[in-house]
Design an enzyme around this catalytic site. Structure first.
Site, mmCIF file in Angstrom:
data_model
loop_
_atom_site.group_PDB
_atom_site.id
_atom_site.type_symbol
_atom_site.label_atom_id
_atom_site.label_comp_id
_atom_site.label_asym_id
_atom_site.label_seq_id
_atom_site.Cartn_x
_atom_site.Cartn_y
_atom_site.Cartn_z
ATOM 1 N N TYR A 30 -9.493 -6.669 13.247
ATOM 2 C CA TYR A 30 -8.884 -6.171 12.020
ATOM 3 C C TYR A 30 -8.863 -7.246 10.936
ATOM 4 C CZ TYR A 30 -5.586 -4.320 8.635
ATOM 5 O OH TYR A 30 -5.006 -3.883 7.476
ATOM 6 N N ASN A 62 -2.266 -2.522 13.662
ATOM 7 C CA ASN A 62 -3.714 -2.342 13.606
ATOM 8 C C ASN A 62 -4.168 -1.071 14.325
ATOM 9 O OD1 ASN A 62 -3.536 -4.749 12.325
ATOM 10 N ND2 ASN A 62 -4.432 -5.982 13.967
ATOM 11 N N LYS A 89 -17.006 28.415 -29.436
ATOM 12 C CA LYS A 89 -17.464 27.841 -28.174
ATOM 13 C C LYS A 89 -16.707 28.336 -26.960
ATOM 14 C CE LYS A 89 -19.664 24.133 -27.913
ATOM 15 N NZ LYS A 89 -20.996 23.810 -27.432
ATOM 16 N N GLN A 141 -7.515 -2.234 4.566
ATOM 17 C CA GLN A 141 -6.522 -1.403 3.887
ATOM 18 C C GLN A 141 -7.143 -0.674 2.691
ATOM 19 O OE1 GLN A 141 -2.411 -2.805 3.591
ATOM 20 N NE2 GLN A 141 -2.659 -2.875 1.381
ATOM 21 N N THR A 195 -39.624 26.614 -10.217
ATOM 22 C CA THR A 195 -39.912 25.260 -9.736
ATOM 23 C C THR A 195 -40.172 24.448 -11.000
ATOM 24 O OG1 THR A 195 -42.294 25.625 -9.566
ATOM 25 C CG2 THR A 195 -40.998 26.133 -7.607
ATOM 26 N N HIS A 196 -39.768 23.195 -10.994
ATOM 27 C CA HIS A 196 -39.848 22.350 -12.204
ATOM 28 C C HIS A 196 -39.116 22.997 -13.379
ATOM 29 C CE1 HIS A 196 -43.234 20.353 -10.063
ATOM 30 N NE2 HIS A 196 -43.493 21.587 -9.681
ATOM 31 N N SER A 201 -13.529 24.774 -27.973
ATOM 32 C CA SER A 201 -13.747 23.519 -28.673
ATOM 33 C C SER A 201 -12.669 23.368 -29.734
ATOM 34 C CB SER A 201 -15.128 23.539 -29.327
ATOM 35 O OG SER A 201 -15.161 22.632 -30.419
ATOM 36 N N SER A 233 0.833 -1.203 0.000
ATOM 37 C CA SER A 233 0.000 0.000 0.000
ATOM 38 C C SER A 233 0.869 1.255 0.000
ATOM 39 C CB SER A 233 -0.923 0.014 1.224
ATOM 40 O OG SER A 233 -0.175 -0.123 2.417
ATOM 41 N N GLU A 263 -19.033 21.526 -15.258
ATOM 42 C CA GLU A 263 -19.421 20.160 -15.617
ATOM 43 C C GLU A 263 -18.584 19.128 -14.862
ATOM 44 O OE1 GLU A 263 -20.224 19.858 -20.143
ATOM 45 O OE2 GLU A 263 -19.012 21.639 -19.837
ATOM 46 N N ASN A 298 -17.012 26.661 -23.333
ATOM 47 C CA ASN A 298 -17.721 25.606 -22.611
ATOM 48 C C ASN A 298 -17.471 25.694 -21.101
ATOM 49 O OD1 ASN A 298 -18.781 24.485 -24.975
ATOM 50 N ND2 ASN A 298 -16.901 23.301 -25.322
ATOM 51 N N LYS A 301 -8.226 3.465 2.375
ATOM 52 C CA LYS A 301 -7.443 4.692 2.187
ATOM 53 C C LYS A 301 -7.617 5.359 0.839
ATOM 54 C CE LYS A 301 -4.371 3.041 5.476
ATOM 55 N NZ LYS A 301 -5.209 1.829 5.342
HETATM 56 N N1 ARG Z 1 -1.280 -1.277 5.671
HETATM 57 C C1 ARG Z 1 -2.214 -1.834 6.618
HETATM 58 C C2 ARG Z 1 -3.566 -1.158 6.485
HETATM 59 O O1 ARG Z 1 -3.631 -0.154 5.888
HETATM 60 C C3 ARG Z 1 -1.703 -1.669 8.008
HETATM 61 C C4 ARG Z 1 -2.243 -2.647 8.991
HETATM 62 C C5 ARG Z 1 -1.738 -4.001 8.694
HETATM 63 N N2 ARG Z 1 -2.049 -4.895 9.750
HETATM 64 C C6 ARG Z 1 -1.888 -6.193 9.589
HETATM 65 N N3 ARG Z 1 -2.206 -6.951 10.595
HETATM 66 N N4 ARG Z 1 -1.451 -6.722 8.481
HETATM 67 O O2 ARG Z 1 -4.569 -1.638 6.953
#
Ligand code: ARG
Length: 466
Positions: free
Chosen positions: A321, A114, A287, A326, A159-160, A281, A27, A294, A289, A329
């Site tokens: 956990y 965790n 144009k 993960q 309205t509408h 455009s 990650s 949008e 735009n 994020k």
């Molecule tokens: N990169 C992990 C996460 O975002 C960290 C926690 C990992 N914990 C584990 N027991 N493998 O959740």
């Protein structure tokens, strides 16, 4: 160092991780942005470990100095992240140990990734919410200023998407401002959700050391500590709360943008968006735009997706956990980045927009926009409102059938349709004075709009959280 390096958790393994395991579990390419929060949390943890005698003061000093050096390197872009070290937590811990040796290996005492990741995510979210809230406050201030500047512009209210009744342009702008104040309130709630210290929960059961969570709470400025270790490492409600805020805010911005798209079209021509926020455009030379509007409208889709995605990820996970978590994020970062971008775009578009007051005024003379005022005139004379509605309907039908201009009807012409119309009735046809007759609280009369501006400014200045 990549690949062959022994994992921080590698003691019981004989063979190295498969490449696919590293690729799937890494990650670091998205959680590296948590480095400041991770280091801040680790320093607070090390301070607590030293204070409670779990590590020595000298070990604490080495850890803190090492972490600060790593932070400077990441700031400067010279730090080398390793995919084989999975995430930001282990990249920093492994680098720390490389630098300071033994004390680095003690940092993770009385802590699990965790509770560490829950901490970093909460710290990140608190900051992100503060930054979004500041932009929201700026947007509300801008709308209040525009409403004040354009207080005397009257436009058709819809309205509408059919002309309904005349309103002040300011009343329309402030309608959006009030919606944004609710977004701020929701964000304050999401911040409260995030504002409890999770560190100290350990992997799930608590830790085998006499730690001092209150001390860490105090150093990191949390309002309280989480009460149950299992809930602490399983809980991502604070992330969901934020994702909902972002989705609702995105919906508000999207509706506002839809109006900017309509208003800036040749058909409406109520406003002109500045060159800087419109695009040309590649084939049609004429144009201009409204791409920014949008795109902000379009981005509401991914904000909804991020919320629904995380809800789906968490559904059915047993306590405590699970690695699925993960996946929290990327949607979180994406929603924070997206609403920040959208708010900045909104501010730029509105700050540079030209308002075509004359076009708005001309549009008031459409679709019998003061018919309600005429019906109310009769009702105030004692005609039951339903009957007044019926009579005014006949006035409208009469004009439509005979191609007569409703707004130019004379007192005589009105009296011919119903004797209940007195000589003063014709004055009520003017759409430009109509807003002043909306004397109810919160209505579109000048006084009421000015009161709203004062109230909004007071709200913006008030602290949103303690
Ligand atoms: N990169 C992990 C996460 O975002 C960290 C926690 C990992 N914990 C584990 N027991 N493998 O959740």
């Amino acid at each position: 160092m990549a690949g062959g390096e022994k994992k921080l958790w590698g003691g019981r393994f004989e063979k190295p991780s498969a490449d696919i395991t590293e690729r799937l579990s890494a990650s670091i390419h998205f959680d590296a942005r948590l480095y400041r929060h991770d280091i801040r949390g680790s320093i607070a943890h090390a301070n607590m470990l030293a204070k409670t005698g779990i590590i020595s003061p000298a070990e604490r000093d080495a850890i803190v100095a090492g972490l600060r050096e790593i932070e400077r390197e990441i700031d400067a872009g010279t730090f080398r992240f390793e995919r084989s070290r999975e995430d930001i937590h282990m990249n920093i811990e492994a680098a720390l140990t490389e630098r300071i040796g033994e004390p680095g290996r003690k940092l993770h005492t009385a802590r699990s990734r965790n509770d560490q990741v829950a901490l970093d995510t909460r710290l990140y979210l608190r900051d992100a919410i503060d930054e979004i809230d500041a932009r929201l406050a700026r947007l509300i201030t801008l709308l209040s200023d525009l409403a004040e500047r354009h207080i005397d512009i009257v436009m058709p209210g819809y309205t509408h998407l059919q002309v309904a009744q005349p309103v002040r342009f300011s009343q329309h702008l402030l309608a959006h401002a009030w919606a944004l104040t609710r977004d701020r309130r929701r964000l304050a709630f999401a911040r409260e959700s995030a504002n409890e210290l999770p560190l100290g929960a350990g992997a799930l059961a608590g830790v085998n050391y006499p730690t001092d969570r209150e001390m860490v709470r105090d150093e990191l400025g949390f309002a309280g500590i989480t009460p149950n270790s299992m809930d602490t490492v399983s809980d991502r409600d604070f992330a969901l709360d934020f994702l909902y805020c972002a989705a609702a805010l995105g919906m508000h911005l999207s509706r506002f943008c839809e109006e900017l798209v309509l208003w800036s079209s040749a058909e409406f021509n109520f406003v002109r968006l500045a060159d800087g926020v419109t695009t040309g455009s590649s084939i049609m030379p004429q144009k201009r735009n409204p791409d920014l509007a949008e795109l902000i409208r379009g981005k509401s889709g991914r904000l909804y997706g991020n919320l629904i995605g995380l809800l789906a990820t968490l559904k059915g996970l047993p306590l405590a956990y699970n690695r699925d978590m993960q996946e929290d994020k990327e949607p979180l970062f994406d929603s924070a980045d997206t609403v920040t971008l959208a708010l900045e775009g909104m501010i730029e578009m509105l700050a540079t927009m030209t308002v075509n007051a004359d076009v708005m005024r001309a549009a008031l003379y459409r679709n019998f926009s003061t018919a309600t005022d005429l019906a109310d005139y009769l009702a105030k004379k004692g005609v039951p409102f339903r009957e007044a509605h019926e009579i005014t309907g006949r006035v409208v039908a009469h004009c439509e059938k005979n191609g007569i201009d409703f707004f130019a009807l004379s007192a005589d012409a009105l009296a011919k349709i119903s004797p209940a119309f007195g000589p003063d009735a014709a004055a009520l046809l003017s759409p430009e004075t109509s807003p002043e007759r909306k004397v109810s609280a919160g209505g579109t009369a000048r006084e009421s709009v000015l009161r709203q501006i004062t109230a909004l400014r007071r709200l913006v200045d008030a602290p949103t959280h303690g």
